[in-house]
Design a protein around this motif. Structure first.
Motif, PDB file in Angstrom:
ATOM      1  N   HIS A  63      15.247  30.616  46.962  1.00 12.74           N
ATOM      2  CA  HIS A  63      14.764  30.369  48.575  1.00 12.74           C
ATOM      3  C   HIS A  63      14.066  29.075  48.050  1.00 12.74           C
ATOM      4  CE1 HIS A  63      11.170  32.602  47.998  1.00 12.74           C
ATOM      5  NE2 HIS A  63      11.115  32.224  48.166  1.00 12.74           N
ATOM      6  N   PHE A  64      13.756  28.379  48.529  1.00  9.40           N
ATOM      7  CA  PHE A  64      13.302  27.130  49.354  1.00  9.40           C
ATOM      8  C   PHE A  64      11.898  26.420  48.644  1.00  9.40           C
ATOM      9  CE2 PHE A  64      17.077  24.406  51.698  1.00  9.40           C
ATOM     10  CZ  PHE A  64      17.881  24.200  49.999  1.00  9.40           C
ATOM     11  N   VAL A  65      11.387  26.231  48.139  1.00 10.81           N
ATOM     12  CA  VAL A  65       9.604  26.511  48.123  1.00 10.81           C
ATOM     13  C   VAL A  65       8.907  26.296  49.313  1.00 10.81           C
ATOM     14  CG1 VAL A  65       8.409  24.795  46.893  1.00 10.81           C
ATOM     15  CG2 VAL A  65       8.200  26.496  46.771  1.00 10.81           C
TER      16      VAL A  65
ATOM     17  N   GLU B 129       3.709  28.425  47.855  1.00 15.43           N
ATOM     18  CA  GLU B 129       4.147  29.669  46.791  1.00 15.43           C
ATOM     19  C   GLU B 129       4.230  28.752  45.471  1.00 15.43           C
ATOM     20  OE1 GLU B 129       8.172  32.435  47.670  1.00 15.43           O
ATOM     21  OE2 GLU B 129       7.640  30.735  48.033  1.00 15.43           O
ATOM     22  N   THR B 130       4.619  29.297  44.597  1.00 18.47           N
ATOM     23  CA  THR B 130       4.769  28.943  43.769  1.00 18.47           C
ATOM     24  C   THR B 130       6.029  30.082  42.622  1.00 18.47           C
ATOM     25  OG1 THR B 130       2.649  28.243  42.876  1.00 18.47           O
ATOM     26  CG2 THR B 130       4.246  28.723  41.095  1.00 18.47           C
ATOM     27  N   ILE B 131       7.316  29.614  43.084  1.00 18.53           N
ATOM     28  CA  ILE B 131       8.124  30.144  41.885  1.00 18.53           C
ATOM     29  C   ILE B 131       8.939  30.039  40.820  1.00 18.53           C
ATOM     30  CG2 ILE B 131       8.868  32.019  43.845  1.00 18.53           C
ATOM     31  CD1 ILE B 131      10.816  29.072  45.451  1.00 18.53           C
TER      32      ILE B 131
END
Ligand code: RIB
Length: 299
Positions: free
Chosen positions: A20-22, A26-28
């Motif tokens: 999903h869009f960050v 958030e860190t993904i």
């Protein structure tokens, strides 16, 4: 067939496929990251060329941008007016969600280093009746519009990405305005597609407006006629560059004398094929594929 000078951006697209869009804070991790050729100018020149138009691309790359020039040439565009600034090529960080939607961060780089002298040099090779295609990802946009108007060239503008500067500009020299409903809404303050077109025509009676409407297709309006085109159904993989594909195909067909409904149909089909593939320029189909594609129109 009319000659087209497409003066616009070239970017290195860093495309991150995301769960999903960050979100803020958030860190993904991305599923994957790929590097693609892009920039609205380059994409639209590639679409024009692959659609069979005679196109010259003007603009600027940095020392790391030769591969973008090669891609334009491979697609059939002339790059005689493409300059190298020696600095850095423009870049785009693109997140693509599983739905195929994207969000984009731009760094202009060499795209904002075009000079009036270079533009004048390119314009020396064009004349009244030729077409100038522009987007809003380079510097000196107003200058380009003024020069083309002086020469009697037909101006096609895709005012993307929309910004305050563009909203303040006098667009009366623009013959074809090709934009999406969000951009149309920002310029006119209206939401309904018909109202957007009517407001624009109220301000610019000579204009031919092509408004893309996402899943609802596209509409065209000028002072005499209105046409609508629905989308062709495909499985969405990546929407990046779909608008550029639409713009390039529409203008290519119009420049060879095809009717507006024919141009809308080809543009819509080409954009559908682009959406079913990864990347921006990389996803733009050649004309033979567009003509041969058996796609169903959404009713
Ligand atoms: O329209 C898609 C393009 O927008 C991408 O290729 C990216 O470079 C940005 O300019």
């Amino acid at each position: 067939m009319k000659r087209i000078l497409s003066y616009g951006s070239l970017n290195v697209d860093m495309v991150y496929s995301m769960p999903h869009f960050v979100q803020p804070g958030e860190t993904i991790a991305a599923f994957k990251m790929e590097r693609f050729p892009g920039g609205k100018g380059l994409n639209q020149s590639v679409a024009l060329s692959r659609a069979g138009a005679k196109v010259w691309h003007g603009g600027k790359i940095g020392a790391d941008g030769k591969w973008l020039s090669d891609i334009l040439e491979e697609s059939g565009a002339d790059v005689s007016f493409l300059r190298n600034s020696g600095s850095s090529t423009g870049t785009a960080i693109i997140q693509v969600a599983p739905s195929g939607e994207n969000c984009i961060i731009l760094n202009h780089g060499a795209n904002y280093e075009n000079t009036k002298e270079e533009i004048d040099e390119a314009f020396n090779n064009f004349t009244a009746g030729d077409i100038l295609l522009l987007q809003n990802e380079i510097n000196l946009l107003q200058y380009l519009i003024e020069k083309a108007a002086e020469k009697g060239m037909e101006i096609a503008l895709n005012p993307s990405p929309i910004d305050e500067n563009l909203m303040k500009m006098d667009l009366s020299p623009v013959r074809y305005l090709i934009l999406n409903e969000i951009e149309g809404g920002a310029i006119t303050g209206r939401k309904e597609p018909e109202e957007i077109c009517r407001m624009l025509l109220g301000r610019y009676p000579e204009m031919k407006i092509v408004l893309t409407l996402g899943g609802d297709g596209a509409m065209y309006m000028d002072s005499e006629s209105t046409f609508r085109q629905s989308i062709f159904q495909v499985e969405t993989v990546d929407t990046t560059g779909a608008g550029d594909t639409f713009t390039g195909y529409f203008l290519a067909f119009v420049s060879e004398g095809k009717s507006v409904p024919e141009a809308l149909k080809a543009a819509s089909k080409a954009a559908a094929l682009a959406v079913s593939r990864n990347g921006a320029a990389a996803s733009i189909p050649v004309r033979a594929d567009v003509m041969a594609a058996q796609l169903k129109e959404k009713s």
